[in-house]
Motif scaffolding. Structure first.
Motif, mmCIF file in Angstrom:
data_model
loop_
_atom_site.group_PDB
_atom_site.id
_atom_site.type_symbol
_atom_site.label_atom_id
_atom_site.label_comp_id
_atom_site.label_asym_id
_atom_site.label_seq_id
_atom_site.Cartn_x
_atom_site.Cartn_y
_atom_site.Cartn_z
ATOM 1 N N PHE A 237 0.934 -1.269 -0.252
ATOM 2 C CA PHE A 237 -0.181 0.285 0.109
ATOM 3 C C PHE A 237 0.655 1.635 0.349
ATOM 4 O O PHE A 237 0.643 2.736 -0.163
ATOM 5 C CB PHE A 237 -1.084 0.033 0.843
ATOM 6 N N SER A 238 2.061 0.857 0.078
ATOM 7 C CA SER A 238 3.049 2.397 0.822
ATOM 8 C C SER A 238 3.882 2.645 -0.378
ATOM 9 O O SER A 238 4.551 3.281 -1.233
ATOM 10 C CB SER A 238 3.711 1.980 2.071
ATOM 11 N N ASP A 239 4.287 1.067 -0.913
ATOM 12 C CA ASP A 239 5.341 1.211 -1.748
ATOM 13 C C ASP A 239 5.095 1.553 -3.448
ATOM 14 O O ASP A 239 5.799 2.259 -4.304
ATOM 15 C CB ASP A 239 6.269 -0.160 -1.889
ATOM 16 N N GLY A 240 3.693 1.570 -3.759
ATOM 17 C CA GLY A 240 3.448 1.950 -4.847
ATOM 18 C C GLY A 240 2.861 3.236 -5.366
ATOM 19 O O GLY A 240 2.814 4.045 -6.358
ATOM 20 N N ILE A 241 3.127 3.897 -4.129
ATOM 21 C CA ILE A 241 3.159 5.393 -3.524
ATOM 22 C C ILE A 241 4.599 6.380 -4.113
ATOM 23 O O ILE A 241 5.494 5.809 -2.858
ATOM 24 C CB ILE A 241 2.228 6.148 -3.076
ATOM 25 N N GLU A 242 5.007 6.980 -4.963
ATOM 26 C CA GLU A 242 6.039 7.864 -4.971
ATOM 27 C C GLU A 242 6.468 8.737 -4.260
ATOM 28 O O GLU A 242 6.729 8.819 -2.909
ATOM 29 C CB GLU A 242 6.212 7.959 -6.080
ATOM 30 N N SER A 243 5.279 9.531 -3.709
ATOM 31 C CA SER A 243 4.500 11.234 -2.771
ATOM 32 C C SER A 243 3.102 10.576 -2.656
ATOM 33 O O SER A 243 2.072 10.672 -3.504
ATOM 34 C CB SER A 243 5.374 11.817 -3.629
ATOM 35 N N ILE A 244 2.789 11.627 -1.708
ATOM 36 C CA ILE A 244 1.826 12.690 -2.045
ATOM 37 C C ILE A 244 1.502 13.105 -1.273
ATOM 38 O O ILE A 244 2.500 14.123 -0.100
ATOM 39 C CB ILE A 244 0.955 11.423 -0.241
ATOM 40 N N HIS A 245 1.144 14.403 -1.744
ATOM 41 C CA HIS A 245 1.001 15.816 -1.464
ATOM 42 C C HIS A 245 -0.570 15.892 -1.052
ATOM 43 O O HIS A 245 -1.714 15.499 -1.852
ATOM 44 C CB HIS A 245 1.228 16.716 -2.634
ATOM 45 N N ASN A 246 -0.670 16.474 -0.211
ATOM 46 C CA ASN A 246 -2.727 17.450 0.201
ATOM 47 C C ASN A 246 -2.597 18.232 -0.993
ATOM 48 O O ASN A 246 -1.966 19.743 -1.188
ATOM 49 C CB ASN A 246 -1.962 18.087 1.915
ATOM 50 N N LYS A 247 -3.893 18.664 -1.263
ATOM 51 C CA LYS A 247 -4.964 19.372 -2.054
ATOM 52 C C LYS A 247 -5.797 19.367 -1.047
ATOM 53 O O LYS A 247 -6.800 18.103 -0.873
ATOM 54 C CB LYS A 247 -5.023 18.226 -3.332
ATOM 55 N N ASN A 248 -6.344 20.543 -1.124
ATOM 56 C CA ASN A 248 -7.830 21.071 -0.797
ATOM 57 C C ASN A 248 -8.561 22.255 -1.639
ATOM 58 O O ASN A 248 -7.928 23.079 -1.800
ATOM 59 C CB ASN A 248 -7.260 21.506 1.117
ATOM 60 N N PHE A 249 -9.926 22.068 -1.505
ATOM 61 C CA PHE A 249 -10.835 23.465 -1.811
ATOM 62 C C PHE A 249 -11.753 23.470 -0.963
ATOM 63 O O PHE A 249 -12.208 23.086 -0.772
ATOM 64 C CB PHE A 249 -11.162 22.858 -3.509
ATOM 65 N N GLN A 250 -12.139 25.197 -0.808
ATOM 66 C CA GLN A 250 -12.901 25.231 0.452
ATOM 67 C C GLN A 250 -13.249 26.649 -0.631
ATOM 68 O O GLN A 250 -13.126 27.949 -1.132
ATOM 69 C CB GLN A 250 -11.410 25.645 1.255
ATOM 70 N N ILE A 251 -14.261 26.677 0.088
ATOM 71 C CA ILE A 251 -15.529 27.552 -0.109
ATOM 72 C C ILE A 251 -15.958 28.323 1.019
ATOM 73 O O ILE A 251 -16.373 27.549 2.253
ATOM 74 C CB ILE A 251 -16.810 27.125 -0.778
ATOM 75 N N SER A 252 -15.359 29.810 1.103
ATOM 76 C CA SER A 252 -15.848 29.589 3.330
ATOM 77 C C SER A 252 -16.865 31.472 2.847
ATOM 78 O O SER A 252 -16.686 32.251 1.853
ATOM 79 C CB SER A 252 -14.703 30.702 3.708
ATOM 80 N N ILE A 253 -17.547 31.284 4.005
ATOM 81 C CA ILE A 253 -18.003 32.612 3.998
ATOM 82 C C ILE A 253 -17.421 33.369 5.635
ATOM 83 O O ILE A 253 -17.386 32.531 6.529
ATOM 84 C CB ILE A 253 -19.586 32.252 4.368
ATOM 85 N N THR A 254 -17.280 34.100 5.436
ATOM 86 C CA THR A 254 -16.908 35.300 6.740
ATOM 87 C C THR A 254 -17.619 35.844 7.456
ATOM 88 O O THR A 254 -18.341 37.033 6.599
ATOM 89 C CB THR A 254 -14.583 35.550 6.231
ATOM 90 N N PHE A 255 -17.271 36.991 8.370
ATOM 91 C CA PHE A 255 -18.102 37.611 9.281
ATOM 92 C C PHE A 255 -16.602 38.381 10.284
ATOM 93 O O PHE A 255 -16.242 37.706 10.481
ATOM 94 C CB PHE A 255 -19.205 37.051 10.501
ATOM 95 N N GLU A 256 -16.893 39.837 9.626
ATOM 96 C CA GLU A 256 -15.281 40.209 10.221
ATOM 97 C C GLU A 256 -16.228 41.867 10.863
ATOM 98 O O GLU A 256 -17.798 42.321 10.150
ATOM 99 C CB GLU A 256 -15.072 40.901 8.975
#
Length: 256
Positions: A237-256
């Protein structure tokens, strides 16, 4: 969150923007003193889509493994690694905002936050047993709870009545409290372990809207990990992967 759900989310966000925009164009100029504050605070809530960017170890495609070490393949004499892909899932994020005015059009923002989500690794292997060979698909769920500290530079357009557009970019320091949790170890038999800390590059766009007592914003942001976070080796499960990088998408609503 699949592509259809993503398009639906964007559609409803656009409707919300148009609604607020229409109201802003027919109202007085709100919170005129807000733009002159040296610093201010706020909070946000967001829907996120956590994912991995995976680079497959091409030299291991076709490699065979003894099944004695893997409970997923007890019905087979040996298995052959064919490939692995990542599947994104939806989650949510909450956090607080600290904003420091640097210039008329530039702000420095520090945004401590807590993100919850899950990623899925889909493995494709070929199993060989007494009944012949067949393709097997195995899923490994990676639960994540991130403590994040993004640091952004925000560039704002000139304010027009009660709204303005902006872009932002910066880095996010992230610590995954669940990377090596008992739940992940139990689900994945300790065969897949991730490093707990990471640094991600972030960029996004948004729109600020000024109401009578607060400023509201809708923001879309993407981030990509700069470090390889794979920590294990020596198994299918790990040998078949050369590298893993986090990747995120986000939709936010902010109040300031």
């Amino acid at each position: 969150m699949n592509f259809k759900h993503f398009i639906t989310s964007v559609f409803f966000c656009c409707l919300l923007l148009l609604s607020i925009h229409s109201k802003a164009q027919h109202s007085k100029t709100n919170l005129q003193e807000h733009d002159y504050q040296r610093y201010h605070f706020g909070f946000f809530v967001a829907a996120n889509q956590m994912d991995f960017s995976i680079k497959t170890n091409r030299s291991l495609i076709g490699a065979t493994y003894n099944t004695a070490e893997y409970s997923d393949f007890t019905a087979y004499n040996q298995v052959t690694f064919l490939g692995v892909e990542s599947e994104a899932t939806p989650g949510f994020t909450v956090g607080i905002i600290g904003n420091l005015k640097l210039h008329k059009y530039f702000d420095l923002r520090v945004i401590p936050s807590l993100s919850f989500g899950e990623r899925i690794l889909n493995y494709s292997v070929e199993g060989t047993g007494t009944g012949g060979t067949e393709i097997i698909n195995v899923k490994k769920n990676i639960v994540s709870t991130h403590v994040d500290v993004p640091v952004h530079i925000k560039y704002k357009s000139k304010r027009w009545n009660n709204y303005r557009a902006y872009v932002l970019s910066g880095v996010k320091f992230s610590f995954d409290m669940a990377a090596n949790s008992d739940k992940n170890k139990q689900q994945n038999e300790d065969l897949i372990r991730l490093k707990t800390s990471d640094i991600l590059f972030e960029a996004g766009v948004g729109f600020d809207y000024y109401f009578d007592f607060f400023k509201f914003a809708l923001e879309i942001k993407m981030s990509y990990g700069l470090n390889n976070i794979l920590a294990t080796s020596g198994n299918l499960f790990s040998d078949g992967i050369e590298s893993i990088h986090n990747k995120n998408f986000q939709i936010s609503i902010t109040f300031e």
